[in-house]
Design an enzyme around this catalytic site. Structure first.
Site, PDB file in Angstrom:
ATOM      1  CG  PHE A 189      -1.835  -1.055   1.453  1.00 32.28           C
ATOM      2  CD1 PHE A 189      -3.138  -0.961   0.988  1.00 32.28           C
ATOM      3  CD2 PHE A 189      -1.450  -2.209   2.136  1.00 32.28           C
ATOM      4  CE1 PHE A 189      -4.043  -1.990   1.197  1.00 32.28           C
ATOM      5  CE2 PHE A 189      -2.347  -3.247   2.354  1.00 32.28           C
ATOM      6  CZ  PHE A 189      -3.652  -3.138   1.878  1.00 32.28           C
ATOM      7  CG  ASP A 190       1.069   5.891  -1.654  1.00 31.92           C
ATOM      8  OD1 ASP A 190       2.079   6.136  -0.964  1.00 31.92           O
ATOM      9  OD2 ASP A 190       0.399   6.773  -2.220  1.00 31.92           O
ATOM     10  N   GLY A 191       0.755   5.226   1.223  1.00 31.28           N
ATOM     11  CA  GLY A 191       0.146   5.767   2.429  1.00 31.28           C
ATOM     12  C   GLY A 191      -0.889   6.839   2.154  1.00 31.28           C
ATOM     13  CG  PHE A 234      -3.969  -1.153  -3.484  1.00 30.97           C
ATOM     14  CD1 PHE A 234      -5.046  -1.246  -4.355  1.00 30.97           C
ATOM     15  CD2 PHE A 234      -3.665  -2.243  -2.676  1.00 30.97           C
ATOM     16  CE1 PHE A 234      -5.814  -2.402  -4.418  1.00 30.97           C
ATOM     17  CE2 PHE A 234      -4.427  -3.404  -2.729  1.00 30.97           C
ATOM     18  CZ  PHE A 234      -5.505  -3.486  -3.605  1.00 30.97           C
TER      19      PHE A 234
END
Length: 365
Positions: free
Chosen positions: A207-209, A324
């Site tokens: 995941f991106d943040g 993502f």
């Protein structure tokens, strides 16, 4: 569109009005009569972690899409009927779905009566006639997908909440944006530029943040005032949790399933592994991200702060089943390195007008 960015794809259109009922019933009967060894009991939707995938996310339908675009609906349906005994090739979401099923197998071994598992739903605007080929393809690859939603040309998005959807993956960017607007975790999935072998025994999700797990608050600061002001803002608000982003709930669902393995003493052998892969700098803005996750009672197995460096090379080492990100250039960079990447169309970065509005509103602060 920026150079090197993936093109946004659309689902094929609806089929003809007349349904091939005998073909549909024959395929469905075959599917229902599969042996219990291959066909475990399906969980109740409200108890499961539901992953909805579109037909063009699960399978490659490039030729079918070309026929639909160039020759129209009737020829598209005719082609599908003529080839309904030929399975589709795997699409970008296929390895992800296989990994979900591998996790389910482990969960059923540990908790035979539990319904707290992944439940995969095929969500498509295709007609039932095309559904026969989809069922045949699912049987061919021994996938366990019992729930179908085929809407015959209408958008399936209105059904996502009824299916208790935790994540929706599609090749159609318009439908994904519609799902995001409905409050559903969703992403447009893209095929990588080359095939990379991924784990068959451990589900890996990266995941991106900001604007993915977290809100776009920090990105608004960057757009309005630049990086220096952003670093000052993050330091001043280090102990204030960020608001949640669109995929926070999906990470939460993954964490819930991970804890089922931890409670059996299998933390190191857990078949689910999560990664935070962010452009944030650890020293100047990383603490707030980690403290936000902690405030939610969540964690990722690995947290990788790149300080603006490209994400593709690192993702090549991780080899996640899916990554993502809300920025298309990060999606493109991941694709180039063989990673299945999914774009989350959320936040100020998606619309230049929103970015300008954010700059104007934040300028008064």
């Amino acid at each position: 569109m920026e150079p090197g960015q993936p093109r946004e794809a659309r689902e094929p259109g609806p089929g003809a009005e007349t349904a091939a009922v005998p073909r549909w019933e024959e395929a469905k009967t075959f599917y229902d009569n599969l042996s219990s060894k291959k066909k475990p009991k399906s969980p109740k939707p409200q108890n499961a972690v539901t992953i909805a995938v579109s037909s063009r996310a699960l399978f490659r339908m490039d030729e079918e899409q070309r026929i639909y675009t160039e020759q129209g609906v009737e020829e598209y349906v005719r082609y599908q009927l003529e080839h309904e005994n030929e399975p589709f090739s795997p699409g970008p979401a296929f390895p992800f779905v296989k990994a979900l099923e591998a996790v389910n197998k482990r969960l059923r071994e540990l908790y035979p009566d539990s319904e707290d598992i992944f439940d995969i739903v095929l969500m498509t605007n295709n007609h039932a006639q095309v559904g026969v080929r989809l069922i045949n393809s699912i049987n061919h690859y021994d996938l366990f997908i019992e729930r179908f939603c085929m809407t015959g040309g209408n958008s399936p998005i209105c059904y996502l909440k009824a299916y208790h959807t935790n994540l929706y993956l599609s090749a159609d960017a318009d439908k994904v944006r519609e799902a995001i607007d409905e409050g559903i975790a969703a992403a447009t999935i893209f095929s990588p530029s080359r095939d990379v072998v991924v784990s068959q025994s451990q589900l890996r999700v990266a995941f991106d943040g900001d604007a993915v797990l977290f809100s776009d608050e920090s990105e608004r600061i960057v757009k309005a005032h630049g990086l220096d002001r952003f670093f000052e803002h993050e330091k001043a608000h280090e102990n204030k949790p960020l608001a949640q982003g669109p995929l926070k709930g999906f990470l939460e669902a993954l964490g819930r399933l991970q804890k089922k393995f931890y409670s059996k003493g299998l933390r190191l052998e857990c078949p689910i592994r999560t990664y935070l892969v962010t452009a944030r700098s650890a020293a100047s803005s990383g603490a707030r991200a980690l403290k936000t996750l902690r405030s939610w009672g969540l964690e990722t197995d690995e947290a990788l702060f790149l300080a603006g460096a490209p994400k593709g090379p690192l993702l090549e080492k991780i080899r996640p089943h899916i990554f993502f990100d809300d920025q298309m250039f990060h999606v493109a960079g991941a694709q180039e390195m063989g990673t299945v990447a999914a774009h989350v169309p959320y936040g100020v970065a998606q619309n230049p007008r929103r970015a300008a509005a954010a700059k104007q509103s934040l300028g008064a602060q």
